[in-house]
Design an enzyme around this catalytic site. Structure first.
Site, PDB file in Angstrom:
ATOM      1  CD  GLU A  41      -2.753   0.991   2.597  1.00  0.00           C
ATOM      2  OE1 GLU A  41      -3.724   1.766   2.708  1.00  0.00           O
ATOM      3  OE2 GLU A  41      -2.497   0.102   3.440  1.00  0.00           O
ATOM      4  CE  LYS A 100      -7.516   1.245   2.853  1.00  0.00           C
ATOM      5  NZ  LYS A 100      -6.324   1.519   3.703  1.00  0.00           N
ATOM      6  CB  CYS A 151      -4.855  -2.071   3.504  1.00  0.00           C
ATOM      7  SG  CYS A 151      -4.149  -2.522   5.122  1.00  0.00           S
ATOM      8  CB  SER A 165      21.492  -0.058  35.220  1.00  0.00           C
ATOM      9  OG  SER A 165      20.606  -1.120  34.869  1.00  0.00           O
ATOM     10  CB  ILE A 176      16.263  -7.529  33.412  1.00  0.00           C
ATOM     11  CG1 ILE A 176      15.909  -8.592  32.365  1.00  0.00           C
ATOM     12  CG2 ILE A 176      15.052  -6.700  33.784  1.00  0.00           C
ATOM     13  CD1 ILE A 176      16.932  -9.679  32.241  1.00  0.00           C
TER      14      ILE A 176
END
Length: 546
Positions: free
Chosen positions: A48, A115, A151, A297, A300
């Site tokens: 698109e 469209k 789309c 740091s 995680i």
């Protein structure tokens, strides 16, 4: 060469850049030439708004931009030879602007489709720019009648059936369908739903864009279903590709695709990780940054962000900076260095004790007699933000922030501190998923020490601090946030699901009062159906509290 009784169509799953009309046209032309010369296809189908990239947003309001797109399509029609191409572009007609798909080649514009269904929800704002079309468009190529759609035209009833009623025996669908978790199965079910509405099904070619655009990631996964809705082709996820699809008539005279490449979608963690890598890589590269810098740091979140940065850009383009304070543990410093060494990035240590103390000394006349509180914690985070932004200014590297969705939701981040930066790769990743993605990445090669997974998460801005001093356990917090933020459930509804009322009310209040922070946050990769930013747009000033 293909048999003359076979129609070969190429699906061009390519990565485009919004606004780079010249560059996009170069990629279109290269794909056309490859589809013609290597694949021997007669038709190539693009995503698109191929010419402009998607979504062009308010660029569509600029007459110069529209004129350049029109001129580019005219040039492409003359340059594409020996093959025909279905190209998405903005179409201006009768003083109106349409989201269009046109068939061009050998100097001619053979057909144009406008469209019909314009999405105006979530991340989409197409009614702001475009007018809806109303007519089907069916053209004949090699004895096959092909219907064009764009789309959203396959996501709701109407346009597909209209094309088939107008004689289409093959439907092509040009897409810019952004990724979120589980989206690949949603798309397949949508195609099957459209075919189930027809008295006689037809094959559908679904070509999707690939690449990152600001917060959005387009993950490809282009596919073909036959008239019964059976999947016959599915392309790669988060990668460019050009796929041939052969169609032939059966004994009953109906068109059917021959089986072809059929790739399984990656598992959830792998899909999310690939999307984050693609979004980060394209944001950095398309905006012209030579590399990135981030604070490491030992925890995680920054560990996962560092791994993403290296996998997206290469270790040579990534700098990690540890900025220990008086409260940083030896474990954190050791683990940060181990992560940096494992990934091979440039690693620097810049202690913040001196600037932190300088701020305390400067503010002492104002703060005298007041106990230390979150103010001093935030000063530490802002010292780090100043250092990272200084490195960015001096080197041109963009700062990556490391906050996750759980923290972003409840404001557990410091404005102008750890929120300072240009892009937030894990902004839409809940904390519980952060751990799963980190484990997935370690499965590809260990780069995060095991004790980073096991130790309680902490901002380390005061002695013996843990996140759970201020927040509910992350498994509880993330479950509440999913219901409140992503599903718009009320406090009462969430309490009825078994969660403690006081906890739910506190989380809801934190989400509401921290909207002003989120409005100033860096953009980040969207991986859920309700990301902060493009999806969820709440007023900062609001009297609504429940």
């Amino acid at each position: 060469m293909t048999d003359s009784s076979v129609l070969r169509v190429a699906m061009a799953q390519i990565n485009l850049t919004v606004g780079d009309i010249a560059g996009n046209c170069e990629r279109i032309l290269a794909a056309c030439n490859e589809a013609r010369d290597r694949l021997h296809a007669r038709l190539v189908v693009f995503p698109e708004l191929t010419v402009t990239g998607y979504p062009p947003e308010d660029l569509l309001l600029r007459p110069t931009f529209i004129r350049q797109a029109e001129e580019a399509l005219t040039r492409l029609a003359a340059q594409i030879t020996g093959i025909q191409a279905v190209i998405g572009h903005p179409l201006r007609a009768d003083g109106r602007l349409y989201n269009a798909a046109s068939v061009v080649g050998d100097g001619r514009l053979l057909a144009s489709y406008r469209k019909q269904l314009l999405p105006n929800y979530g991340v989409f704002d197409e009614k702001r720019y475009f007018v809806a079309g109303h007519e089907p468009c069916v053209l004949e190529l090699g004895g096959v009648r092909i219907g064009l759609t764009v789309c959203e035209d396959v996501w709701e009833p109407g346009p597909v059936g209209q094309a088939v009623a107008a004689g289409a025996e093959l439907v092509v669908n040009l897409n810019a369908s952004p990724y979120h978790r589980g989206k690949e199965n949603e798309r397949l079910q949508v195609l099957r739903a459209r075919l189930a509405e027809l008295a006689h099904g037809v094959p559908i070619i679904y070509v999707n864009l690939v690449g990152g655009q600001d917060e959005l990631v387009f993950d490809g996964g282009s596919m073909v279903v036959d008239a019964r809705g059976e999947l016959t082709h599915r392309g790669e996820f988060c990668a460019e590709a050009l796929y041939p699809v052969d169609f032939e008539r059966g004994a009953d005279g109906r068109l059917a695709p021959r089986p072809g490449v059929l790739l399984a979608p990656p598992p959830d963690e792998a899909a999310v990780y690939r999307a984050i890598i693609l979004g980060t890589r394209d944001y950095v590269n398309k905006n012209g940054f030579p590399g990135v810098v981030l604070g490491l740091s030992g925890g995680i979140d920054s560990a996962l962000t560092l791994a993403v940065a290296v996998d997206a850009l290469g270790a040579e383009r990534v700098m990690a900076v540890a900025m220990p304070s008086r409260y940083t543990t030896e474990m954190s410093s050791t683990d940060a260095e181990r992560q940096a060494r494992a990934l091979g990035v440039e690693y620097r240590v810049l202690p913040i004790e001196k600037p932190f103390q300088a701020f305390l000394d400067t503010l002492e006349p104002l703060f005298a007699g007041r106990p230390m509180d979150v103010t001093e914690e935030n000063i530490q985070a802002r010292c780090r933000g100043v250092l990272l932004m200084a490195i960015s200014n001096k080197t041109g590297r963009m700062v990556l922030t490391t906050s996750n969705k759980s923290e972003t939701a409840v404001g557990y981040a410091t404005l102008y501190g750890d929120m300072a930066g240009g892009f937030a790769p894990i902004k839409d990743v809940p904390k519980t998923l952060v751990y799963r993605l980190a484990a997935y990445r370690n499965g590809l090669g260990e780069v995060i020490p095991q004790r980073v997974f096991e130790r309680p998460p902490s901002a380390e801005l005061r002695p013996d601090q843990t996140d759970q001093d201020s927040l509910p356990p992350y498994d509880v917090l993330d479950a509440i946030l999913e219901q409140y933020v992503e599903r718009d459930r009320s406090v009462d509804e969430i309490v009825a699901m078994g969660y403690e009322r006081g906890t739910v009310e506190r989380v809801a209040r934190l989400v509401i009062v921290n909207e002003y922070k989120r409005r100033q946050a860096a953009p980040g990769v969207r991986i859920t159906p309700r990301a902060f930013g493009r999806d969820r747009r709440y007023p900062i000033t609001s009297g609504f509290r429940r």
